[in-house]
Design a protein around this motif. Structure first.
Motif, PDB file in Angstrom:
ATOM      1  N   GLY A  56      17.620  11.692  -0.736  1.00 65.25           N
ATOM      2  CA  GLY A  56      17.098  11.517   0.615  1.00 65.25           C
ATOM      3  C   GLY A  56      18.171  11.095   1.594  1.00 65.25           C
ATOM      4  N   LEU A  57      17.923   9.958   2.286  1.00 62.81           N
ATOM      5  CA  LEU A  57      18.874   9.447   3.273  1.00 62.81           C
ATOM      6  C   LEU A  57      19.968   8.585   2.660  1.00 62.81           C
ATOM      7  N   LEU A  58      19.853   8.246   1.392  1.00 59.58           N
ATOM      8  CA  LEU A  58      20.906   7.447   0.775  1.00 59.58           C
ATOM      9  C   LEU A  58      22.225   8.230   0.774  1.00 59.58           C
ATOM     10  N   GLY A  59      23.300   7.533   1.101  1.00 53.20           N
ATOM     11  CA  GLY A  59      24.604   8.184   1.127  1.00 53.20           C
ATOM     12  C   GLY A  59      24.891   8.941   2.402  1.00 53.20           C
ATOM     13  N   SER A  60      23.988   8.853   3.394  1.00 53.81           N
ATOM     14  CA  SER A  60      24.211   9.568   4.650  1.00 53.81           C
ATOM     15  C   SER A  60      25.209   8.822   5.529  1.00 53.81           C
ATOM     16  N   ASN A  61      25.820   9.561   6.443  1.00 54.81           N
ATOM     17  CA  ASN A  61      26.784   9.019   7.397  1.00 54.81           C
ATOM     18  C   ASN A  61      26.480   9.547   8.792  1.00 54.81           C
ATOM     19  N   LYS A  62      26.830   8.763   9.786  1.00 55.46           N
ATOM     20  CA  LYS A  62      26.678   9.207  11.176  1.00 55.46           C
ATOM     21  C   LYS A  62      27.550  10.428  11.430  1.00 55.46           C
ATOM     22  N   ALA A  63      26.951  11.461  12.009  1.00 53.35           N
ATOM     23  CA  ALA A  63      27.700  12.637  12.432  1.00 53.35           C
ATOM     24  C   ALA A  63      27.876  12.617  13.946  1.00 53.35           C
ATOM     25  N   THR A  64      26.740  12.523  14.677  1.00 51.08           N
ATOM     26  CA  THR A  64      26.749  12.364  16.129  1.00 51.08           C
ATOM     27  C   THR A  64      25.761  11.251  16.471  1.00 51.08           C
ATOM     28  N   ASP A  65      25.539  11.010  17.750  1.00 51.37           N
ATOM     29  CA  ASP A  65      24.576   9.991  18.156  1.00 51.37           C
ATOM     30  C   ASP A  65      23.137  10.394  17.848  1.00 51.37           C
ATOM     31  N   GLU A  66      22.936  11.645  17.468  1.00 50.58           N
ATOM     32  CA  GLU A  66      21.589  12.133  17.184  1.00 50.58           C
ATOM     33  C   GLU A  66      21.409  12.643  15.764  1.00 50.58           C
ATOM     34  N   THR A  67      22.496  12.734  14.990  1.00 49.52           N
ATOM     35  CA  THR A  67      22.392  13.353  13.671  1.00 49.52           C
ATOM     36  C   THR A  67      23.143  12.553  12.613  1.00 49.52           C
ATOM     37  N   VAL A  68      22.705  12.719  11.362  1.00 55.51           N
ATOM     38  CA  VAL A  68      23.443  12.182  10.214  1.00 55.51           C
ATOM     39  C   VAL A  68      23.732  13.315   9.243  1.00 55.51           C
ATOM     40  N   LYS A  69      24.858  13.169   8.555  1.00 54.06           N
ATOM     41  CA  LYS A  69      25.225  14.078   7.479  1.00 54.06           C
ATOM     42  C   LYS A  69      24.706  13.476   6.183  1.00 54.06           C
ATOM     43  N   LEU A  70      23.940  14.246   5.450  1.00 56.17           N
ATOM     44  CA  LEU A  70      23.373  13.751   4.196  1.00 56.17           C
ATOM     45  C   LEU A  70      24.387  13.826   3.062  1.00 56.17           C
ATOM     46  N   PHE A  71      24.090  13.110   1.985  1.00 54.37           N
ATOM     47  CA  PHE A  71      24.864  13.217   0.755  1.00 54.37           C
ATOM     48  C   PHE A  71      24.689  14.645   0.241  1.00 54.37           C
ATOM     49  N   PRO A  72      25.726  15.261  -0.312  1.00 53.69           N
ATOM     50  CA  PRO A  72      25.599  16.663  -0.738  1.00 53.69           C
ATOM     51  C   PRO A  72      24.653  16.806  -1.922  1.00 53.69           C
ATOM     52  N   GLN A  73      24.079  17.966  -2.029  1.00 50.33           N
ATOM     53  CA  GLN A  73      23.182  18.250  -3.153  1.00 50.33           C
ATOM     54  C   GLN A  73      23.545  19.593  -3.771  1.00 50.33           C
ATOM     55  N   ASP A  74      23.040  19.794  -4.980  1.00 45.47           N
ATOM     56  CA  ASP A  74      23.244  21.075  -5.672  1.00 45.47           C
ATOM     57  C   ASP A  74      24.715  21.490  -5.700  1.00 45.47           C
ATOM     58  N   GLU A 126       0.810  -1.221   0.000  1.00 47.80           N
ATOM     59  CA  GLU A 126       0.000   0.000   0.000  1.00 47.80           C
ATOM     60  C   GLU A 126       0.841   1.267   0.000  1.00 47.80           C
ATOM     61  N   ARG A 127       1.823   1.308   0.858  1.00 43.36           N
ATOM     62  CA  ARG A 127       2.740   2.456   0.893  1.00 43.36           C
ATOM     63  C   ARG A 127       4.155   1.918   0.745  1.00 43.36           C
ATOM     64  N   VAL A 128       4.841   2.377  -0.272  1.00 45.73           N
ATOM     65  CA  VAL A 128       6.210   1.940  -0.528  1.00 45.73           C
ATOM     66  C   VAL A 128       7.090   3.169  -0.711  1.00 45.73           C
ATOM     67  N   PHE A 129       8.075   3.284   0.144  1.00 47.98           N
ATOM     68  CA  PHE A 129       9.057   4.354   0.040  1.00 47.98           C
ATOM     69  C   PHE A 129      10.447   3.752   0.143  1.00 47.98           C
ATOM     70  N   GLY A 130      11.421   4.417  -0.451  1.00 48.56           N
ATOM     71  CA  GLY A 130      12.817   4.040  -0.283  1.00 48.56           C
ATOM     72  C   GLY A 130      13.521   5.066   0.579  1.00 48.56           C
ATOM     73  N   LEU A 131      14.719   4.732   1.039  1.00 49.34           N
ATOM     74  CA  LEU A 131      15.503   5.716   1.772  1.00 49.34           C
ATOM     75  C   LEU A 131      15.738   6.972   0.935  1.00 49.34           C
ATOM     76  N   ASP A 132      15.717   6.798  -0.390  1.00 46.97           N
ATOM     77  CA  ASP A 132      15.899   7.952  -1.269  1.00 46.97           C
ATOM     78  C   ASP A 132      14.691   8.878  -1.277  1.00 46.97           C
ATOM     79  N   GLU A 133      13.601   8.474  -0.607  1.00 47.61           N
ATOM     80  CA  GLU A 133      12.391   9.304  -0.546  1.00 47.61           C
ATOM     81  C   GLU A 133      12.093   9.809   0.859  1.00 47.61           C
ATOM     82  N   ILE A 134      13.029   9.579   1.775  1.00 50.74           N
ATOM     83  CA  ILE A 134      12.918  10.110   3.133  1.00 50.74           C
ATOM     84  C   ILE A 134      13.909  11.260   3.272  1.00 50.74           C
ATOM     85  N   MET A 135      13.432  12.389   3.792  1.00 45.95           N
ATOM     86  CA  MET A 135      14.220  13.619   3.934  1.00 45.95           C
ATOM     87  C   MET A 135      14.601  14.217   2.576  1.00 45.95           C
TER      88      MET A 135
END
Length: 398
Positions: A238-256, A215-224
């Motif tokens: 989206g979240l693809l290519g992200s890395n842990k920055a801190t215990d509460e945050t991730v650094k996303l893949f760069p854009q633009d 019914e609902r299908v999303f990929g990590l590339d469609e989150i954030m």
């Protein structure tokens, strides 16, 4: 031959990049410093590359687990969600999973086996064969998995990822049920709301799930893919290519970042008078023959590059020419004959030409990005900028 060096890849030390830094100027200054202090002499068609990490850091492209949770809850309903085919990585996925779990009441975690998409093994394939498990057909519950294989820890990290991911989900307040399967449709008896976390096979996975009644299908590339409460985002990955920055945050893949590479190219042309290609690179596209891990956990090797890096190599195989066309020649006569053959290339494709067989038909950006990733490493070398000379040279270049 008057020149001995062919392709040379040099890691350049740079300042520690922070959010808001003028990365275009920093990269340009770093190349200029190498010219002034280390004798670098730029040539046309040299290449300057920078890691995706410093680009995203300069952009300040970060999200928190609460941002992820809100986006997951909005898109997938906040009840039972199938989270399928994640890679086994504390750096790449654990913080994302915390956010996903906070956005659900229950997570049905479906892991591929014997390994994840990039080669991290959950099960020894030989033991799997001994147990008579068919990875193409068999769906294993966590209970069956433990019965057959017991406690299995990753050989490099020492982590039991089934337990690690399960406890992480529970700690975020969600229930968890684990299954192991390789057919994405195996999750559908548990839930119709699916978040697929595979990287390079995601389009096929989504297609199979939707055709099978999800019914609902999303990929990590469609989150954030858009800001949540002022967060960072990546509209394409989206979240693809992200890395842990801190215990509460991730650094996303760069854009633009296309404008960034073009601006650096323009600055270097003005300073050096040379046309230098520029690219951003992430993981290289290669597989470790011992650990069996395929490095490419990013969605692409290069998210941005100048137009001169488009295409694939168009090369002749020197050993083929030496063993076939010019088998009767040696020494200078052989060198001259091969050089003449290379000079005959007119830019047309050599695909199908026997003298080109064995050359790698990969994109230039994938090959060069892999070279850059190996040069810069992922530890404490402090060389997030790589300068390459001679990549587009051939045997005739003096």
């Amino acid at each position: 031959m008057s020149r001995t060096f062919g392709t040379v890849s040099i890691g350049l030390r740079a300042p520690i990049i922070r959010e808001g830094d003028d990365l275009s100027q920093i990269v340009t200054n770093t190349v200029c410093s190498a010219m002034e202090n280390d004798g670098l002499v730029p040539r046309d068609r040299d290449i300057v590359a920078m890691t995706e990490a410093i680009v995203a850091r300069a952009q300040g492209n970060y999200v928190t687990i609460d941002h992820i949770a809100k986006d997951v809850r909005t898109k997938l309903g906040g009840e039972t969600v199938g989270v399928i085919f994640p890679i086994l990585s504390r750096n790449r996925f654990s913080i994302c999973l915390r956010g996903i779990a906070k956005g659900c009441k229950k997570v049905v975690l479906m892991l591929s086996y014997p390994s994840d998409e990039v080669g991290n093994h959950l099960i020894d394939p030989d033991v799997m064969d001994e147990k008579g498990v068919d990875p193409y057909r068999d769906v294993l519950t966590e209970e069956k998995y433990r019965e057959l294989f017991g406690i299995v820890k990753h050989p490099f990290t020492g982590v039991d990822y089934v337990e690690y991911y399960s406890q992480l989900i529970r700690d975020c307040g969600a229930e968890v049920e684990v299954i192991l399967a390789n057919d994405p449709r195996a999750v559908l008896p548990y839930t119709k709301n699916i978040l697929t976390c595979d990287i390079h096979t995601r389009a096929r996975t989504k297609r199979l799930l939707r055709a099978a009644g999800a019914e609902r299908v999303f990929g990590l590339d469609e989150i954030m893919t858009a800001p949540v409460d002022g967060s960072g985002f990546n509209a394409k990955y989206g979240l693809l290519g992200s890395n842990k920055a801190t215990d509460e945050t991730v650094k996303l893949f760069p854009q633009d970042c296309q404008a960034l590479v073009e601006d650096i190219q323009a600055k270097l042309l003005e300073i050096t008078g040379k046309h230098i290609e520029v690219m951003v690179y992430g993981d290289g596209a290669f597989k470790d023959p011992v650990g069996k891990i395929w490095e490419l956990a990013d969605p692409v090797v290069s998210p941005a590059y100048t137009p001169g890096l488009e295409g694939t190599p168009n090369e002749l195989k020197l050993k083929y020419l030496a063993d076939n066309d010019f088998a009767g020649l040696t020494g200078k006569a052989l060198q001259d004959a091969i050089k003449a053959k290379i000079r005959q290339k007119d830019g047309s494709s050599l695909v199908g030409n026997m003298a080109a067989q064995g050359t790698t038909p990969r994109r230039l950006t994938d090959l060069i990005g892999s070279l850059c990733d190996l040069t810069s490493g992922s530890g404490d070398k402090g060389t997030p900028i790589v300068y390459i000379q001679g990549y587009f040279d051939n045997y005739t270049t003096e």
